[in-house]
Scaffold this motif. Structure first.
Motif, PDB file in Angstrom:
ATOM      1  N   HIS A 131     -12.346 -23.038  12.430  1.00  0.00           N
ATOM      2  CA  HIS A 131     -12.163 -24.354  12.170  1.00  0.00           C
ATOM      3  C   HIS A 131     -12.262 -24.530  10.683  1.00  0.00           C
ATOM      4  N   GLY A 132     -11.397 -24.839   9.877  1.00  0.00           N
ATOM      5  CA  GLY A 132     -11.488 -25.104   8.271  1.00  0.00           C
ATOM      6  C   GLY A 132     -10.059 -25.403   7.721  1.00  0.00           C
ATOM      7  N   ARG A 133     -10.375 -26.036   6.705  1.00  0.00           N
ATOM      8  CA  ARG A 133      -9.180 -26.225   5.625  1.00  0.00           C
ATOM      9  C   ARG A 133      -8.547 -24.998   5.043  1.00  0.00           C
ATOM     10  N   ALA A 134      -7.518 -24.987   4.672  1.00  0.00           N
ATOM     11  CA  ALA A 134      -6.765 -23.671   4.417  1.00  0.00           C
ATOM     12  C   ALA A 134      -7.764 -22.782   3.133  1.00  0.00           C
ATOM     13  N   GLU A 135      -8.187 -23.906   2.320  1.00  0.00           N
ATOM     14  CA  GLU A 135      -8.920 -23.039   1.165  1.00  0.00           C
ATOM     15  C   GLU A 135     -10.410 -22.577   1.445  1.00  0.00           C
ATOM     16  N   ASP A 136     -10.776 -23.022   2.765  1.00  0.00           N
ATOM     17  CA  ASP A 136     -12.344 -22.664   3.131  1.00  0.00           C
ATOM     18  C   ASP A 136     -12.583 -20.929   3.189  1.00  0.00           C
ATOM     19  N   TYR A 137     -11.843 -20.344   3.823  1.00  0.00           N
ATOM     20  CA  TYR A 137     -12.087 -19.194   4.122  1.00  0.00           C
ATOM     21  C   TYR A 137     -11.731 -17.870   3.263  1.00  0.00           C
ATOM     22  N   SER A 138     -10.813 -18.325   2.049  1.00  0.00           N
ATOM     23  CA  SER A 138     -10.134 -17.506   1.362  1.00  0.00           C
ATOM     24  C   SER A 138     -10.758 -17.513  -0.067  1.00  0.00           C
ATOM     25  N   ASN A 139     -11.513 -18.439  -0.369  1.00  0.00           N
ATOM     26  CA  ASN A 139     -12.101 -18.418  -1.638  1.00  0.00           C
ATOM     27  C   ASN A 139     -12.860 -17.195  -1.981  1.00  0.00           C
ATOM     28  N   SER A 140     -13.256 -16.853  -3.282  1.00  0.00           N
ATOM     29  CA  SER A 140     -13.842 -15.677  -3.651  1.00  0.00           C
ATOM     30  C   SER A 140     -15.286 -15.890  -3.755  1.00  0.00           C
ATOM     31  N   LYS A 141     -15.776 -17.027  -3.271  1.00  0.00           N
ATOM     32  CA  LYS A 141     -17.563 -16.991  -3.169  1.00  0.00           C
ATOM     33  C   LYS A 141     -17.954 -16.661  -1.955  1.00  0.00           C
ATOM     34  N   ASN A 142     -17.273 -17.397  -0.796  1.00  0.00           N
ATOM     35  CA  ASN A 142     -17.671 -17.190   0.729  1.00  0.00           C
ATOM     36  C   ASN A 142     -16.258 -17.037   1.404  1.00  0.00           C
ATOM     37  N   GLY A 143     -15.488 -16.385   1.043  1.00  0.00           N
ATOM     38  CA  GLY A 143     -14.176 -16.445   1.780  1.00  0.00           C
ATOM     39  C   GLY A 143     -14.275 -15.098   2.709  1.00  0.00           C
ATOM     40  N   THR A 229      -4.911 -11.124  -5.358  1.00  0.00           N
ATOM     41  CA  THR A 229      -4.962 -12.389  -5.552  1.00  0.00           C
ATOM     42  C   THR A 229      -6.131 -12.647  -6.920  1.00  0.00           C
ATOM     43  N   PRO A 230      -5.985 -13.160  -8.019  1.00  0.00           N
ATOM     44  CA  PRO A 230      -7.145 -13.614  -8.864  1.00  0.00           C
ATOM     45  C   PRO A 230      -8.298 -14.529  -8.270  1.00  0.00           C
ATOM     46  N   LYS A 231      -9.407 -14.230  -8.445  1.00  0.00           N
ATOM     47  CA  LYS A 231     -10.606 -14.908  -7.987  1.00  0.00           C
ATOM     48  C   LYS A 231     -10.543 -16.333  -8.182  1.00  0.00           C
ATOM     49  N   LEU A 232      -9.916 -16.811  -9.022  1.00  0.00           N
ATOM     50  CA  LEU A 232      -9.550 -18.357  -9.422  1.00  0.00           C
ATOM     51  C   LEU A 232      -8.951 -19.064  -8.300  1.00  0.00           C
ATOM     52  N   TYR A 233      -8.288 -18.309  -7.420  1.00  0.00           N
ATOM     53  CA  TYR A 233      -7.456 -18.916  -6.433  1.00  0.00           C
ATOM     54  C   TYR A 233      -7.779 -18.608  -4.978  1.00  0.00           C
ATOM     55  N   ARG A 235      -7.841 -22.902  -5.568  1.00  0.00           N
ATOM     56  CA  ARG A 235      -8.537 -23.990  -6.105  1.00  0.00           C
ATOM     57  C   ARG A 235      -9.139 -24.713  -4.963  1.00  0.00           C
ATOM     58  N   LYS A 236     -10.035 -25.441  -5.640  1.00  0.00           N
ATOM     59  CA  LYS A 236     -10.940 -26.265  -4.370  1.00  0.00           C
ATOM     60  C   LYS A 236     -10.056 -27.141  -3.804  1.00  0.00           C
ATOM     61  N   ALA A 237     -10.621 -27.703  -2.575  1.00  0.00           N
ATOM     62  CA  ALA A 237      -9.518 -28.372  -1.424  1.00  0.00           C
ATOM     63  C   ALA A 237      -8.894 -29.632  -2.386  1.00  0.00           C
ATOM     64  N   GLY A 238      -7.785 -29.569  -1.830  1.00  0.00           N
ATOM     65  CA  GLY A 238      -6.928 -30.700  -2.359  1.00  0.00           C
ATOM     66  C   GLY A 238      -6.066 -30.305  -3.603  1.00  0.00           C
ATOM     67  N   LEU A 239      -6.433 -29.325  -4.434  1.00  0.00           N
ATOM     68  CA  LEU A 239      -5.612 -29.322  -5.736  1.00  0.00           C
ATOM     69  C   LEU A 239      -4.363 -28.696  -5.450  1.00  0.00           C
ATOM     70  N   PRO A 240      -4.249 -27.614  -4.604  1.00  0.00           N
ATOM     71  CA  PRO A 240      -2.987 -26.898  -4.256  1.00  0.00           C
ATOM     72  C   PRO A 240      -1.910 -27.818  -4.028  1.00  0.00           C
ATOM     73  N   SER A 241      -2.173 -28.890  -3.157  1.00  0.00           N
ATOM     74  CA  SER A 241      -1.210 -29.732  -2.914  1.00  0.00           C
ATOM     75  C   SER A 241      -1.004 -30.999  -3.931  1.00  0.00           C
ATOM     76  N   LYS A 242      -1.949 -31.219  -4.718  1.00  0.00           N
ATOM     77  CA  LYS A 242      -1.863 -32.383  -5.609  1.00  0.00           C
ATOM     78  C   LYS A 242      -1.344 -31.915  -6.980  1.00  0.00           C
ATOM     79  N   GLN A 243      -1.611 -30.567  -7.394  1.00  0.00           N
ATOM     80  CA  GLN A 243      -1.569 -30.148  -8.534  1.00  0.00           C
ATOM     81  C   GLN A 243      -0.724 -28.542  -8.217  1.00  0.00           C
ATOM     82  N   PRO A 244       0.372 -28.367  -7.641  1.00  0.00           N
ATOM     83  CA  PRO A 244       0.866 -27.202  -7.338  1.00  0.00           C
ATOM     84  C   PRO A 244       0.842 -26.291  -8.667  1.00  0.00           C
ATOM     85  N   LEU A 245       0.929 -25.031  -8.713  1.00  0.00           N
ATOM     86  CA  LEU A 245       1.047 -24.102  -9.578  1.00  0.00           C
ATOM     87  C   LEU A 245       2.372 -24.293 -10.437  1.00  0.00           C
TER      88      LEU A 245
END
Length: 245
Positions: A131-143, A229-233, A235-245
């Protein structure tokens, strides 16, 4: 049991043959989908032949373009919804180790019943829900699932830049992102090349095809994970869809 003769024929046209046991699993899947859809929104497509073509066969359209037969393959289906394409792939290739990720717990309750009723953990490999958003389990802090999978996949309406930011962080170097798209996407691919490269990916192939026995266009895009993948990515929830790279 429902009549799966057309689906069997359609799958044979893309070199997929199912056992009687696998057909029974698809039948249980269909019946559970219709039953649960009466009390929650899983899919707008419920008529038997349409589900067979637009969900079951469609989920297996990547098979001619990617070898799912390799042993010990791990796969994550991000934003799996009602289980497409992850569950049809697991039925067709029981050895797969599948993780179904979705942000809505109700859908995961449905998927867990499907897994249990179909015995998907009894045919080899494994399958679990997360259970989680796409960004939750792959970020560099707690992914905890970052760069853990041989295959990342999604059958989604998001553009390729957004999808790549969702999926590529889950894929290990040397692995692959298998994207299911609804039509020919050459322009979309061109616009996403920078994002894919930034995220550590390399486009391997863009395969434009049709659903068997129809004029419905589909595109299967295979992206190889060539660099970490660089640690920056992502990005926080919502940004990938609102501001695509």
């Amino acid at each position: 049991m429902n009549d799966y003769s057309k689906m069997i024929s359609d799958l044979k046209s893309i070199n997929i043959e199912l056992s009687d046991h696998q057909i029974e699993q698809f039948d249980k899947y269909y019946n559970l989908l219709v039953k649960w859809n009466e009390v929650m929104n899983l899919t707008a497509i419920t008529e038997f032949n349409d589900v067979c073509q637009l969900h079951f066969v469609d989920s297996l359209m990547a098979v001619p373009y990617f070898d799912f037969n390799k042993k010990e393959l791990s796969l994550i289906d991000v934003g799996t919804g009602a289980g497409f394409p992850g569950i049809p792939l697991k039925i067709a290739f029981p050895h797969l180790k599948v993780t179904l990720l979705d942000s809505l717990n109700k859908r995961l309750n449905f998927l867990n019943e499907v897994i249990n009723e179909l015995g998907l953990n009894e045919d080899g490999g494994s399958i679990e829900t997360v259970h989680g958003r796409a960004e939750d389990y792959s970020n560099s802090k707690n992914g905890v699932l970052r760069e853990k999978f041989d295959i990342g996949t999604a059958r989604a309406v998001a553009n390729m830049s957004t999808l790549s930011e969702y999926i590529l962080p889950y894929v290990k170097v040397g692995g692959h992102f298998v994207a299911y798209k609804s039509n020919k996407i050459n322009e979309e691919i061109e616009l996403s090349k920078k994002a894919i490269k930034t995220l550590g990916g390399t486009i391997s192939s863009v395969n434009n095809t049709f659903l068997p026995g129809s004029d419905i266009e589909r595109s299967i895009v295979i992206i190889n994970k060539s660099k970490t993948t660089p640690k920056l990515y992502p990005r926080k929830a919502g940004l990938p869809s609102k501001q695509p790279l």
